[in-house]
Scaffold this active site. Structure first.
Site, PDB file in Angstrom:
ATOM      1  N   GLU A 192       0.921  -1.112   0.069  1.00 20.70           N
ATOM      2  CA  GLU A 192      -0.048  -0.069   0.057  1.00 20.70           C
ATOM      3  C   GLU A 192       0.970   1.142   0.022  1.00 20.70           C
ATOM      4  O   GLU A 192       1.952   1.240   0.747  1.00 20.70           O
ATOM      5  CB  GLU A 192      -0.902   0.042   1.133  1.00 20.70           C
ATOM      6  CG  GLU A 192      -2.135  -1.136   1.055  1.00 20.70           C
ATOM      7  CD  GLU A 192      -3.124  -1.349   2.468  1.00 20.70           C
ATOM      8  OE1 GLU A 192      -3.961  -1.493   2.272  1.00 20.70           O
ATOM      9  OE2 GLU A 192      -2.493  -0.807   3.641  1.00 20.70           O
TER      10      GLU A 192
ATOM     11  N   CYS B  21       3.919   8.392   0.839  1.00 20.97           N
ATOM     12  CA  CYS B  21       4.627   7.261   1.634  1.00 20.97           C
ATOM     13  C   CYS B  21       5.006   6.060   0.918  1.00 20.97           C
ATOM     14  O   CYS B  21       3.836   5.539   0.532  1.00 20.97           O
ATOM     15  CB  CYS B  21       3.707   7.271   2.954  1.00 20.97           C
ATOM     16  SG  CYS B  21       4.654   6.160   4.179  1.00 20.97           S
TER      17      CYS B  21
ATOM     18  N   CYS C 241       7.927  -7.075   7.929  1.00 21.67           N
ATOM     19  CA  CYS C 241       8.884  -6.337   8.728  1.00 21.67           C
ATOM     20  C   CYS C 241       9.654  -7.315   9.648  1.00 21.67           C
ATOM     21  O   CYS C 241       8.905  -8.134  10.126  1.00 21.67           O
ATOM     22  CB  CYS C 241       8.245  -5.095   9.661  1.00 21.67           C
ATOM     23  SG  CYS C 241       9.408  -3.990  10.537  1.00 21.67           S
TER      24      CYS C 241
ATOM     25  N   CYS D 138       8.526  -4.307  16.672  1.00 15.13           N
ATOM     26  CA  CYS D 138       8.122  -3.032  17.660  1.00 15.13           C
ATOM     27  C   CYS D 138       6.774  -3.510  18.308  1.00 15.13           C
ATOM     28  O   CYS D 138       5.812  -3.431  17.432  1.00 15.13           O
ATOM     29  CB  CYS D 138       8.151  -1.740  16.899  1.00 15.13           C
ATOM     30  SG  CYS D 138       9.688  -1.301  16.077  1.00 15.13           S
TER      31      CYS D 138
ATOM     32  N   CYS E 102       3.384  -1.317  17.143  1.00 13.45           N
ATOM     33  CA  CYS E 102       3.551  -1.224  15.694  1.00 13.45           C
ATOM     34  C   CYS E 102       2.666  -2.550  15.081  1.00 13.45           C
ATOM     35  O   CYS E 102       3.045  -3.575  15.508  1.00 13.45           O
ATOM     36  CB  CYS E 102       4.574  -1.051  15.044  1.00 13.45           C
ATOM     37  SG  CYS E 102       4.398  -0.742  13.281  1.00 13.45           S
TER      38      CYS E 102
ATOM     39  N   GLY F  36       8.372  -1.823   6.439  1.00 15.56           N
ATOM     40  CA  GLY F  36       9.690  -2.485   6.443  1.00 15.56           C
ATOM     41  C   GLY F  36      10.743  -1.609   6.939  1.00 15.56           C
ATOM     42  O   GLY F  36      10.564  -0.242   7.176  1.00 15.56           O
ATOM     43  N   GLU F  37      11.938  -1.902   7.085  1.00 17.28           N
ATOM     44  CA  GLU F  37      13.097  -1.099   7.736  1.00 17.28           C
ATOM     45  C   GLU F  37      13.803  -0.535   6.314  1.00 17.28           C
ATOM     46  O   GLU F  37      14.766  -1.645   5.967  1.00 17.28           O
ATOM     47  CB  GLU F  37      13.970  -1.728   8.500  1.00 17.28           C
ATOM     48  CG  GLU F  37      15.386  -1.304   9.039  1.00 17.28           C
ATOM     49  CD  GLU F  37      15.302   0.372   9.492  1.00 17.28           C
ATOM     50  OE1 GLU F  37      15.681   1.022   8.669  1.00 17.28           O
ATOM     51  OE2 GLU F  37      14.632   0.612  10.357  1.00 17.28           O
TER      52      GLU F  37
ATOM     53  N   SER G 100      13.233   7.028   7.000  1.00 16.41           N
ATOM     54  CA  SER G 100      13.053   6.782   8.529  1.00 16.41           C
ATOM     55  C   SER G 100      13.618   5.369   8.815  1.00 16.41           C
ATOM     56  O   SER G 100      13.222   4.379   8.096  1.00 16.41           O
ATOM     57  CB  SER G 100      11.579   6.873   8.855  1.00 16.41           C
ATOM     58  OG  SER G 100      11.067   6.427  10.036  1.00 16.41           O
TER      59      SER G 100
ATOM     60  N   SER H 184      13.001   6.737  14.344  1.00 19.68           N
ATOM     61  CA  SER H 184      11.981   6.314  15.417  1.00 19.68           C
ATOM     62  C   SER H 184      12.449   6.032  16.538  1.00 19.68           C
ATOM     63  O   SER H 184      12.951   4.930  16.835  1.00 19.68           O
ATOM     64  CB  SER H 184      11.334   4.916  14.686  1.00 19.68           C
ATOM     65  OG  SER H 184      10.404   5.071  13.512  1.00 19.68           O
ATOM     66  N   LEU H 185      12.246   7.074  17.509  1.00 19.48           N
ATOM     67  CA  LEU H 185      12.929   6.893  18.834  1.00 19.48           C
ATOM     68  C   LEU H 185      11.955   6.261  19.938  1.00 19.48           C
ATOM     69  O   LEU H 185      12.187   5.348  20.519  1.00 19.48           O
ATOM     70  CB  LEU H 185      13.467   8.315  19.224  1.00 19.48           C
ATOM     71  CG  LEU H 185      14.204   8.326  20.440  1.00 19.48           C
ATOM     72  CD1 LEU H 185      15.610   7.464  20.068  1.00 19.48           C
ATOM     73  CD2 LEU H 185      14.491   9.932  20.941  1.00 19.48           C
ATOM     74  N   HIS H 186      10.890   7.041  20.481  1.00 20.96           N
ATOM     75  CA  HIS H 186       9.919   6.465  21.148  1.00 20.96           C
ATOM     76  C   HIS H 186      10.253   6.252  22.697  1.00 20.96           C
ATOM     77  O   HIS H 186       9.184   6.037  23.400  1.00 20.96           O
ATOM     78  CB  HIS H 186       9.314   5.181  20.589  1.00 20.96           C
ATOM     79  CG  HIS H 186       8.997   5.395  19.134  1.00 20.96           C
ATOM     80  ND1 HIS H 186       8.231   6.433  18.662  1.00 20.96           N
ATOM     81  CD2 HIS H 186       9.395   4.746  18.157  1.00 20.96           C
ATOM     82  CE1 HIS H 186       8.097   6.316  17.326  1.00 20.96           C
ATOM     83  NE2 HIS H 186       8.743   5.174  16.913  1.00 20.96           N
TER      84      HIS H 186
ATOM     85  N   CYS I  31      -2.741   5.592  11.063  1.00 20.18           N
ATOM     86  CA  CYS I  31      -1.795   4.693  12.006  1.00 20.18           C
ATOM     87  C   CYS I  31      -2.458   3.642  12.468  1.00 20.18           C
ATOM     88  O   CYS I  31      -3.297   3.639  13.405  1.00 20.18           O
ATOM     89  CB  CYS I  31      -1.062   5.648  13.017  1.00 20.18           C
ATOM     90  SG  CYS I  31       0.202   4.884  13.816  1.00 20.18           S
TER      91      CYS I  31
END
Length: 409
Positions: free
Chosen positions: A123, A137, A144, A148, A151, A199-200, A231, A253-255, A373
Site C-alpha cells: 500500500e 509514503c 517487517c 516494535c 506497531c 519495512g526497515e 525513516s 523512530s525513537l519513542h 496509523c
C-alpha cells in the site's frame, strides 16, 4: 561506472528461453524503470539492443520518457528509432504493476493497494497539504523484522525486500493517478517522498538508494533529495552509508529515552542501544540546522509521556539539529497500549518547545479509508492479506511540517 546486471530478474513478462528438458519457458524481463541512468546504459549495451557509442544518448531518451513523461509503452517513444523500439519491447518492460484497489478519503488522502507479483502487495499513501504540496509514503519491504511492540505492521513477518523497480513503481502509480506528468508541470501536488511505509529501509539500502537516485534525477521525476526522507528504527552501522549515498533527510523512530524502555518498544535497541544510536546520528553526513534530523515519538499513555520523559528527551538530543514529531498512538486490536491524553501530549510538547525544539503534534489523515496509523494492517490482512506500513500518516506529516523553514529545494 561499470555495472553488471542480471537481466533475468524483475518482471514476469516473457522472452523465450529453454528449460533443461528443451521446453520453451518464459524468461523474465528487466523493468527499465528500476535502473539508474548508468545501469540503463549498461543494460542497453549488454542486451545488444543499442550499440555502445549510442547507449548514453538512448538511455537519456528512454529515461526521460519513463520518468519525465510517464509512458508505459516503448511505442510512444517518438524520438527513438522504430526498429529500436521494437527490440526494446522484445527485451525489456516498462509496465506498471496492477492496482488492486484505490481509495480516496474525505480529506483528499489517497491510498493504493498495488500488486507487484503474485502474493506481493503493498500500500502507498498520498497526503495532500504536507511538505511543500503533498507527500507520498512508500514501502521498502513486504513485512517487517523489527517487531516494535506498539506497531501493528511489525506483527507481519518479512516476506522479502522490494526491488528498485517496485519502489519506483509506487511513485509512478501515484503520479499517474494525480496527473503529474510531465514531471516539470507547474503546480505539482506531489513534492515529497517519505520512506515510512512497511519495512526497515536500511535493511534494503541498496534498492532504496537506487530508487532515490532515480526519483531525484533531474532528467526524470526530479524530486530533490532534500525532499526525500528515510525513516529508520536505528540500524546504526548503515547510517553513514545512507547519508553518503543518498543525501536524504533522516528520521529516527525513537519513542523512548532509556534503553530499558526502548528495548521493549523497539527491540532493535538491544542490538544498537541509545548511546550508540545517538553517536551515529551526530555523525550523520550533512546534518545541520538546514538539514535537521526528525525524531519520531509515539505517545503511549502512562508509558513514555511523562514530563520527566520530555525533559530526558531534551537532554538526550542536546546539540543535535533536530525536530520532534509527536505521534498520538492509534490503538489496534490486540494492542496493550493506549494513546496519551491530549492534555498530556500538549504538556509534553510545551517542554520541548520551551527548550527550543519544534514539536508538532500530528493527528492521522485518511481515517475513513483506513489509511491512518495502525489501521492499514488489520483491515488489509482481513480483506486482502496485504499488511503495510510502520508509523504511517501522522509521522509523515510531522517530518514534513517544517519543510518551508528548511527550504528543501
Amino acid at each position: 561506472m561499470s555495472v553488471t546486471l542480471d537481466l533475468s530478474r524483475v518482471s514476469t513478462d516473457a522472452a523465450s528461453s529453454l528449460s533443461a528438458s528443451g521446453t520453451p519457458v518464459a524468461k523474465p524481463m528487466v523493468n527499465l524503470s528500476g535502473l539508474t541512468r548508468p545501469q540503463l546504459v549498461a543494460a542497453l549495451v549488454e542486451s545488444g539492443v543499442v550499440e555502445h557509442g549510442k547507449a548514453k544518448m538512448r538511455a537519456t531518451q528512454i529515461f526521460r520518457w519513463m520518468h519525465h513523461r510517464g509512458v508505459t509503452d516503448f511505442a510512444h517513444m517518438s524520438d527513438v528509432a522504430k526498429e529500436t523500439r521494437a527490440r526494446l519491447a522484445e527485451t525489456f518492460t516498462i509496465a506498471r504493476p496492477e492496482i488492486v484497489e484505490r481509495q480516496v478519503s474525505k480529506d483528499g488522502t489517497r491510498k493504493w493497494l498495488i500488486r507487484m507479483a503474485p502474493g506481493i502487495e503493498v500500500e502507498s499513501v498520498y497526503i495532500p497539504g504536507v511538505g511543500r504540496a503533498g507527500a507520498l509514503c512508500v514501502s521498502s519491504q513486504v513485512g517487517c523484522t523489527l517487531n516494535c511492540s506498539f506497531c501493528h505492521t511489525g506483527t507481519q513477518p518479512l516476506v522479502r525486500n522490494l526491488t528498485t523497480a517496485e519502489i519506483v513503481a509506487q511513485v509512478q502509480v501515484a503520479k499517474d493517478d494525480l496527473a503529474e506528468w510531465p514531471s516539470d508541470k507547474e503546480d505539482r501536488v506531489l513534492s515529497n517522498i517519505v520512506f515510512m511505509g512497511m519495512g526497515e529501509p536500511l535493511y534494503n539500502l541498496g534498492q532504496v538508494a537506487d530508487a532515490i537516485e532515480i526519483i531525484s534525477d533531474n532528467e526524470g521525476i526530479g524530486i530533490s533529495r532534500r525532499r526525500i526522507t528515510v525513516s529508520t528504527s536505528g540500524v546504526v552501522p548503515m547510517l553513514e552509508k545512507l547519508g553518503n549515498t543518498t543525501q536524504a533527510m533522516l528520521a529516527i523512530s525513537l519513542h523512548a529515552t532509556n534503553d530499558e524502555l526502548r528495548d521493549v518498544l523497539v527491540p532493535l535497541n538491544k542490538k544498537y542501544p541509545i548511546a550508540e544510536l545517538m553517536a551515529g546520528i551526530r555523525a550523520y553526513p550533512g546534518l545541520s540546522n538546514a538539514r535537521r534530523v526528525t525524531f519520531e515519538y509515539v505517545m503511549l499513555k502512562g508509558v513514555n509521556d511523562s514530563p520527566e520523559e520530555a525533559r530526558a528527551l531534551v537532554k538526550l538530543i542536546k546539540g543535535i539539529p533536530a525536530k520532534i514529531n509527536l505521534i498520538p498512538f492509534n490503538p489496534w486490536p490486540g494492542s496493550d497500549y493506549l494513546c496519551s491524553d491530549w492534555s498530556t501530549i500538549e504538556a509534553f510538547a510545551a517542554i520541548l518547545n520551551k527548550a527550543g525544539y519544534s514539536s508538532p503534534i500530528r493527528t492521522p489523515r485518511g481515517r475513513d479509508i483506513l489509511a491512518a496509523c495502525g489501521q492499514l494492517k488489520s483491515e488489509s490482512e482481513k480483506v486482502r492479506a496485504s499488511a503495510l506500513r510502520k508509523l504511517s500518516l501522522a509521522a509523515m506529516a510531522g517530518v514534513l511540517s517544517d519543510d518551508d523553514e528548511d527550504e528543501a529545494a
